[in-house]
Design a protein around this motif. Structure first.
Motif, short mmCIF file in Angstrom:
data_model
loop_
_atom_site.label_atom_id
_atom_site.label_comp_id
_atom_site.label_asym_id
_atom_site.label_seq_id
_atom_site.Cartn_x
_atom_site.Cartn_y
_atom_site.Cartn_z
N ARG A 252 34.36 25.39 40.49
CA ARG A 252 34.41 26.77 40.98
C ARG A 252 34.76 26.80 42.48
N SER A 253 34.17 25.87 43.24
CA SER A 253 34.45 25.81 44.67
C SER A 253 35.94 25.56 44.93
N GLY A 254 36.54 24.69 44.12
CA GLY A 254 37.97 24.43 44.27
C GLY A 254 38.81 25.66 43.98
N LEU A 255 38.40 26.44 43.00
CA LEU A 255 39.13 27.67 42.66
C LEU A 255 38.96 28.75 43.72
N HIS A 256 38.00 28.56 44.61
CA HIS A 256 37.79 29.52 45.70
C HIS A 256 38.72 29.27 46.88
N VAL A 257 39.51 28.19 46.83
CA VAL A 257 40.47 27.93 47.91
C VAL A 257 41.38 29.14 48.09
N LEU A 258 41.54 29.57 49.33
CA LEU A 258 42.32 30.77 49.68
C LEU A 258 41.75 32.02 49.02
N ASP A 259 40.46 31.94 48.64
CA ASP A 259 39.75 33.07 48.03
C ASP A 259 40.39 33.50 46.70
N PHE A 260 41.06 32.54 46.05
CA PHE A 260 41.79 32.87 44.82
C PHE A 260 40.87 33.39 43.73
N LEU A 261 39.73 32.74 43.49
CA LEU A 261 38.85 33.14 42.39
C LEU A 261 38.35 34.55 42.57
N ASN A 262 37.88 34.89 43.77
CA ASN A 262 37.38 36.25 44.00
C ASN A 262 38.47 37.30 43.83
N ARG A 263 39.69 36.95 44.24
CA ARG A 263 40.78 37.91 44.14
C ARG A 263 41.26 38.11 42.70
N ALA A 264 41.25 37.02 41.92
CA ALA A 264 41.95 37.05 40.63
C ALA A 264 41.06 37.15 39.40
N LYS A 265 39.77 36.84 39.51
CA LYS A 265 38.95 36.69 38.30
C LYS A 265 38.79 37.96 37.48
N HIS A 266 38.99 39.11 38.10
CA HIS A 266 38.83 40.36 37.36
C HIS A 266 40.14 40.84 36.73
N MET A 267 41.24 40.11 36.98
CA MET A 267 42.52 40.50 36.40
C MET A 267 42.55 40.22 34.90
N PRO A 268 43.15 41.12 34.10
CA PRO A 268 43.16 40.95 32.64
C PRO A 268 43.75 39.63 32.17
N ASP A 269 44.73 39.10 32.90
CA ASP A 269 45.39 37.87 32.46
C ASP A 269 44.86 36.62 33.14
N PHE A 270 43.73 36.73 33.85
CA PHE A 270 43.19 35.57 34.55
C PHE A 270 42.79 34.45 33.58
N ASN A 271 42.14 34.82 32.48
CA ASN A 271 41.65 33.80 31.55
C ASN A 271 42.75 32.91 30.98
N LYS A 272 43.98 33.45 30.94
CA LYS A 272 45.09 32.66 30.41
C LYS A 272 45.37 31.43 31.26
N ILE A 273 44.92 31.45 32.51
CA ILE A 273 45.11 30.30 33.39
C ILE A 273 44.29 29.11 32.92
N LEU A 274 43.10 29.40 32.36
CA LEU A 274 42.13 28.35 32.09
C LEU A 274 41.77 28.18 30.62
N ILE A 275 42.13 29.13 29.77
CA ILE A 275 41.77 29.09 28.36
C ILE A 275 43.02 29.20 27.51
N THR A 276 43.10 28.37 26.47
CA THR A 276 44.21 28.47 25.53
C THR A 276 44.04 29.72 24.68
N SER A 277 45.08 30.50 24.58
CA SER A 277 45.05 31.68 23.71
C SER A 277 45.77 31.33 22.43
N ASN A 278 44.99 31.12 21.36
CA ASN A 278 45.58 30.78 20.06
C ASN A 278 45.79 32.06 19.28
N VAL A 279 47.04 32.42 19.07
CA VAL A 279 47.34 33.70 18.44
C VAL A 279 47.38 33.62 16.92
N GLU A 280 47.04 32.45 16.36
CA GLU A 280 47.05 32.32 14.91
C GLU A 280 45.89 33.12 14.33
N LYS A 281 46.19 34.14 13.57
CA LYS A 281 45.16 35.02 13.02
C LYS A 281 44.54 34.44 11.75
#
Length: 403
Positions: A252-281
């Motif tokens: 988490r501390s590394g993701l705070h570099v340049l305050d990136f985590l605080n700026r981006a974590k609330h964005m709808p597409d943020f999770n796509k950076i760190l989690i695989t989105s498997n669209v197979e229904k």
């Protein structure tokens, strides 16, 4: 070669944003907008990074550990066996470099992450050497720098890990399917399959790995049939988050570099950076295949269980694809298929035999068949309720049947 070098040179990157630009930061509504604003805030001195392909990870350490380079654009020059690759860097070498670097962190020799072979739902290991070398911090920082340079994210982490890093509630994401320790997985399943207090006590006495002693369960509190799900949740919390807190906090501390985590974590597409989105229904065919066998293997010991078993098979036969997706969510808490094979369990609700509605233990993917319905019509109606409403959160607690 073999060593990274950072050489200052003039850059054509725009000058840092003015106070007027900074005041508009809160109005940025997309991840792309945040990254663009961050790029504008970088300094105007570019650092040239020389990297040997065959020694990429070691070459990168000096650069990543130097905090002075955080706020500067870079230009990567790659070499192979000491031979510089003379190419025009319009962004391609930077992107390739970060693609290779992030994959380096996944190497088994480093033992930074563990998980299933498909490379998804990964968890940071509790690796003292990696912690002392601040490798988890460097992973987080590399993700930020990769995005600033148009490179890839790191879509390999388990959802519970990402929720923890973002400071969000993560308990709903704890799931036995992502437990890498096979002994613990077997232990948890045995606990939840126990039918009597005597059987449960025998299982706990077999705990040679001392899971219960280490997970934080109160030493003076007895484990019973009534509170065993609470033990399951504590075991999962300890295994997936608790024993990894130091590594998670460093990441988490590394993701705070340049305050990136605080700026981006609330964005709808943020999770796509760190989690695989498997669209197979989930399809009806998939769920029928996986649940029918489990239902057929249930041992019915009285007429009400025999009837409930037959009613369940009828429900499965009638299932549509849309209903299958909702029922899968009811049982597992997920609307999409995971990368790994996910075992589904079915049992009679002997804990509450008068219940007319199905229940689900999402942390172990177990569907409890109700025994309180007198007719097939009532039984099918109860499952329609679970299918239509279960995705809104009814399946989170052992004692929480649909009403």
């Amino acid at each position: 070669m073999g060593n990274s070098q950072a050489t200052p040179t003039r850059s054509h990157v725009p000058v840092p944003s003015t106070s007027k630009d900074s005041g508009q930061k809160n109005h940025i509504s997309s991840l792309a907008g945040i990254l663009e604003e961050m790029r504008r805030s970088l300094g105007n001195v570019k650092h040239v990074l020389h990297v040997e392909r065959l020694d990429l990870f070691r070459c990168s350490l000096a650069f990543l550990k130097n905090e002075e380079f955080n706020n500067s654009p870079i230009q990567v020059i790659m070499s192979t066996n000491g031979q510089k690759e003379d190419v025009l860097n319009s962004g391609g070498p930077n992107r390739e470099y970060f693609s290779l670097l992030l994959k380096e962190f996944l190497r088994k020799e480093l033992d930074i992450f563990e998980g299933h072979t498909a490379g998804r739902n990964l968890l940071p290991t509790n690796n003292e050497k990696a912690l002392s070398q601040k490798y988890y911090y460097l992973v987080g920082k590399s993700i930020v720098l990769s995005f600033l340079n148009g490179g890839p994210g790191f879509p390999y982490l388990a959802p519970c890990v990402v929720s923890y890093i973002k400071g969000e509630e993560y308990m709903d994401h704890l799931n036995i399917s992502i437990v890498y320790n096979t002994l613990l997985r077997h232990f948890i399943r045995r606990i939840n399959c126990a039918r009597k207090e005597e059987e449960l006590l025998s299982i706990l006495e077999d705990d040679s790995e001392r899971f219960v002693d280490n997970c934080g369960w109160p030493r003076n509190e007895m484990i019973t049939m009534k509170n065993r799900l609470e033990l399951t949740q504590i075991l999962l919390k300890w295994e997936l988050i608790g024993k990894r807190v130091a590594a998670l906090d460093q990441l988490r501390s590394g993701l705070h570099v340049l305050d990136f985590l605080n700026r981006a974590k609330h964005m709808p597409d943020f999770n796509k950076i760190l989690i695989t989105s498997n669209v197979e229904k989930v399809t009806a065919g998939y769920l029928k295949t996986h649940l029918k066998k489990a239902v057929m293997e249930m041992k019915d010991v009285n007429p009400s269980e025999t009837a409930a078993k037959q009613y369940a098979l009828v429900c499965l036969k009638m299932l549509t694809d849309e209903e299958a997706t909702h029922l899968f969510h009811f049982i597992t808490g997920m609307s999409e298929l995971p990368v790994e094979e996910l075992p589904l369990e079915v049992e009679f609700n002997r804990t509450n035999p008068k219940s007319q509605l199905p229940e689900a233990l999402t942390c172990i993917q177990c569907l409890r068949i109700p025994l309180g319905n007198e007719t097939q019509v009532q039984f099918i109606s109860s499952f329609k309720t679970a299918i239509s409403l279960g995705r809104y959160g009814f399946s989170r607690r052992e004692s929480n049947s649909l009403k």
